[in-house]
Design a protein around this motif. Sequence first.
Motif, PDB file in Angstrom:
ATOM      1  N   SER A   1       0.800  -1.222   0.000  1.00  0.00           N
ATOM      2  CA  SER A   1       0.000   0.000   0.000  1.00  0.00           C
ATOM      3  C   SER A   1       0.835   1.276   0.000  1.00  0.00           C
ATOM      4  N   PHE A   2       2.053   1.207   0.537  1.00  0.00           N
ATOM      5  CA  PHE A   2       2.862   2.412   0.696  1.00  0.00           C
ATOM      6  C   PHE A   2       4.239   2.231   0.065  1.00  0.00           C
ATOM      7  N   GLY A   3       4.885   3.351  -0.231  1.00  0.00           N
ATOM      8  CA  GLY A   3       6.274   3.312  -0.645  1.00  0.00           C
ATOM      9  C   GLY A   3       7.159   3.100   0.574  1.00  0.00           C
ATOM     10  N   PRO A   4       8.426   2.753   0.388  1.00  0.00           N
ATOM     11  CA  PRO A   4       9.296   2.456   1.533  1.00  0.00           C
ATOM     12  C   PRO A   4       9.494   3.638   2.473  1.00  0.00           C
ATOM     13  N   TRP A   5       9.639   4.834   1.929  1.00  0.00           N
ATOM     14  CA  TRP A   5       9.881   5.999   2.777  1.00  0.00           C
ATOM     15  C   TRP A   5       8.624   6.410   3.529  1.00  0.00           C
ATOM     16  N   SER A   6       7.489   6.397   2.846  1.00  0.00           N
ATOM     17  CA  SER A   6       6.244   6.779   3.522  1.00  0.00           C
ATOM     18  C   SER A   6       5.824   5.727   4.547  1.00  0.00           C
ATOM     19  N   LEU A   7       6.089   4.454   4.283  1.00  0.00           N
ATOM     20  CA  LEU A   7       5.745   3.407   5.245  1.00  0.00           C
ATOM     21  C   LEU A   7       6.489   3.613   6.552  1.00  0.00           C
ATOM     22  N   VAL A   8       7.785   3.905   6.475  1.00  0.00           N
ATOM     23  CA  VAL A   8       8.583   4.125   7.682  1.00  0.00           C
ATOM     24  C   VAL A   8       8.119   5.379   8.415  1.00  0.00           C
ATOM     25  N   ALA A   9       7.859   6.452   7.669  1.00  0.00           N
ATOM     26  CA  ALA A   9       7.442   7.709   8.298  1.00  0.00           C
ATOM     27  C   ALA A   9       6.095   7.564   8.993  1.00  0.00           C
ATOM     28  N   VAL A  10       5.140   6.921   8.314  1.00  0.00           N
ATOM     29  CA  VAL A  10       3.795   6.778   8.886  1.00  0.00           C
ATOM     30  C   VAL A  10       3.817   5.819  10.071  1.00  0.00           C
ATOM     31  N   ARG A  11       4.571   4.717   9.974  1.00  0.00           N
ATOM     32  CA  ARG A  11       4.610   3.765  11.089  1.00  0.00           C
ATOM     33  C   ARG A  11       5.204   4.415  12.330  1.00  0.00           C
ATOM     34  N   SER A  12       6.240   5.221  12.157  1.00  0.00           N
ATOM     35  CA  SER A  12       6.865   5.883  13.302  1.00  0.00           C
ATOM     36  C   SER A  12       5.945   6.941  13.890  1.00  0.00           C
TER      37      SER A  12
ATOM     38  N   LEU B   1      -4.343   1.587  -0.906  1.00  0.00           N
ATOM     39  CA  LEU B   1      -4.715   0.877   0.309  1.00  0.00           C
ATOM     40  C   LEU B   1      -5.288  -0.506   0.002  1.00  0.00           C
ATOM     41  N   THR B   2      -4.748  -1.513   0.695  1.00  0.00           N
ATOM     42  CA  THR B   2      -5.269  -2.874   0.638  1.00  0.00           C
ATOM     43  C   THR B   2      -5.386  -3.381   2.074  1.00  0.00           C
ATOM     44  N   ALA B   3      -6.100  -4.493   2.244  1.00  0.00           N
ATOM     45  CA  ALA B   3      -6.244  -5.049   3.600  1.00  0.00           C
ATOM     46  C   ALA B   3      -4.885  -5.430   4.163  1.00  0.00           C
ATOM     47  N   HIS B   4      -4.065  -6.106   3.339  1.00  0.00           N
ATOM     48  CA  HIS B   4      -2.732  -6.490   3.786  1.00  0.00           C
ATOM     49  C   HIS B   4      -1.886  -5.255   4.134  1.00  0.00           C
ATOM     50  N   GLY B   5      -1.987  -4.230   3.298  1.00  0.00           N
ATOM     51  CA  GLY B   5      -1.200  -3.029   3.522  1.00  0.00           C
ATOM     52  C   GLY B   5      -1.536  -2.356   4.840  1.00  0.00           C
ATOM     53  N   VAL B   6      -2.833  -2.261   5.141  1.00  0.00           N
ATOM     54  CA  VAL B   6      -3.259  -1.620   6.392  1.00  0.00           C
ATOM     55  C   VAL B   6      -2.860  -2.464   7.598  1.00  0.00           C
ATOM     56  N   ILE B   7      -3.077  -3.788   7.501  1.00  0.00           N
ATOM     57  CA  ILE B   7      -2.697  -4.674   8.610  1.00  0.00           C
ATOM     58  C   ILE B   7      -1.194  -4.607   8.862  1.00  0.00           C
ATOM     59  N   GLY B   8      -0.428  -4.625   7.773  1.00  0.00           N
ATOM     60  CA  GLY B   8       1.015  -4.549   7.916  1.00  0.00           C
ATOM     61  C   GLY B   8       1.449  -3.257   8.583  1.00  0.00           C
ATOM     62  N   LEU B   9       0.861  -2.136   8.176  1.00  0.00           N
ATOM     63  CA  LEU B   9       1.197  -0.848   8.771  1.00  0.00           C
ATOM     64  C   LEU B   9       0.850  -0.828  10.260  1.00  0.00           C
ATOM     65  N   VAL B  10      -0.342  -1.294  10.600  1.00  0.00           N
ATOM     66  CA  VAL B  10      -0.768  -1.285  12.001  1.00  0.00           C
ATOM     67  C   VAL B  10       0.161  -2.143  12.855  1.00  0.00           C
ATOM     68  N   TRP B  11       0.561  -3.304  12.330  1.00  0.00           N
ATOM     69  CA  TRP B  11       1.415  -4.167  13.149  1.00  0.00           C
ATOM     70  C   TRP B  11       2.798  -3.567  13.355  1.00  0.00           C
ATOM     71  N   VAL B  12       3.432  -3.073  12.284  1.00  0.00           N
ATOM     72  CA  VAL B  12       4.785  -2.536  12.460  1.00  0.00           C
ATOM     73  C   VAL B  12       4.770  -1.294  13.343  1.00  0.00           C
ATOM     74  N   ALA B  13       3.636  -0.585  13.388  1.00  0.00           N
ATOM     75  CA  ALA B  13       3.554   0.604  14.236  1.00  0.00           C
ATOM     76  C   ALA B  13       3.247   0.241  15.689  1.00  0.00           C
ATOM     77  N   ALA B  14       2.144  -0.488  15.892  1.00  0.00           N
ATOM     78  CA  ALA B  14       1.706  -0.787  17.260  1.00  0.00           C
ATOM     79  C   ALA B  14       2.367  -2.041  17.824  1.00  0.00           C
ATOM     80  N   GLY B  15       2.545  -3.062  16.986  1.00  0.00           N
ATOM     81  CA  GLY B  15       3.086  -4.330  17.471  1.00  0.00           C
ATOM     82  C   GLY B  15       4.586  -4.335  17.590  1.00  0.00           C
ATOM     83  N   SER B  16       5.278  -4.083  16.484  1.00  0.00           N
ATOM     84  CA  SER B  16       6.747  -4.157  16.487  1.00  0.00           C
ATOM     85  C   SER B  16       7.379  -2.953  17.160  1.00  0.00           C
ATOM     86  N   THR B  17       6.972  -1.752  16.728  1.00  0.00           N
ATOM     87  CA  THR B  17       7.665  -0.551  17.171  1.00  0.00           C
ATOM     88  C   THR B  17       7.345  -0.189  18.616  1.00  0.00           C
ATOM     89  N   PHE B  18       6.083  -0.301  19.043  1.00  0.00           N
ATOM     90  CA  PHE B  18       5.759   0.093  20.419  1.00  0.00           C
ATOM     91  C   PHE B  18       5.745  -1.107  21.363  1.00  0.00           C
TER      92      PHE B  18
END
Length: 321
Positions: free
Chosen positions: A65-76, A240-257
């Motif tokens: 769903s996202f490019g590499p730079w935007s994925l990192v910025a949004v997850r953080s 936006l796809t289901a996988h893309g949103v789930i992946g973003l939510v996990w790397v933000a809330a699950g992995s990072t925090f």
Amino acid sequence: MRTQDSATTATTIAVAATGSLRAGSAAAPEGRAAADPRTRGTLLAGLGVLSFSLTFPSTVWGLESFGPWSLVAVRSTLAALIAGAFLLAGRVPLPERRHWAGFAVVACGVVIGFPLLTTLALQTSTTSHAAVVVGLLPLTTATLAAVRTGRRPSRTFWIAAVSGAVVVLGFTLQQSGGAFSTGDLYLFGALLVCAAGYTEGGRLAALMPGWQVIGWALVLCLPLMVAASAVTLSIEPVHLTAHGVIGLVWVAAGSTFFGLYVWYRGMAAIGIPKASQLQLAQPLLTLFWSVFLLGETLPLAAPVAAVAVLVCIAVTQRAKS
């Protein structure tokens, strides 16, 4: 990727000791209580490893769903907002000024550097390949921790740690045909910055609750990440796809925090070197998720590497640090 509440509340229990039998019966529970923090610390660090093992597959989903730079910025940014909400709810006071340099190291290492470099690597590397390269993280972390803290783990510890790293490195070279790719260079850079963040975060986690360590590191990055999100989202297309949103939510809330919360807490309880060796299991867990979630082909050498790495983990956990 925790923490600490090494601020353990010391409760004083006044008991009238009317005989040696009563005193003896009180000694056993105290001994068991003393062992609990290390057991709990190992479980927390292990939970952190489990959370981290899902990071690469989730990142691959997020890249749908996202490019590499935007994925990192949004997850953080999302992770920082979660952390900030917890800090506000807990009315946590600002850390002392002398600790902010340490928070900056944690932020540069685990909030920005590692996510960015691994996300760039995953554009060309499979998650299974990246997971094995990052298997060198325990040795890197233990080495930096020894330099930073001045502690010297035992010879047995180092032999087992180096053996585990050699197994991981040999597995990587065998799978990549004996040569390192551009993606591998990103991953090796990620190892260095992440190990620095883990080491400094583990030190801070001995002074304050681990969730506060990662919380303040994330909040420190929030202004930069908000600006980066605005810029990168305007440049990189978003689908936006289901996988893309789930992946973003996990790397933000699950992995990072959450993952970093329990990881730093575990490190504070059992020490940086021993906690770092638990991460030798992370590549094996990620290999499983790569097959189960992404449908990647599991390398035939994986079971052999798994057994060897698990043996190294057992030795390092028993070795006196």
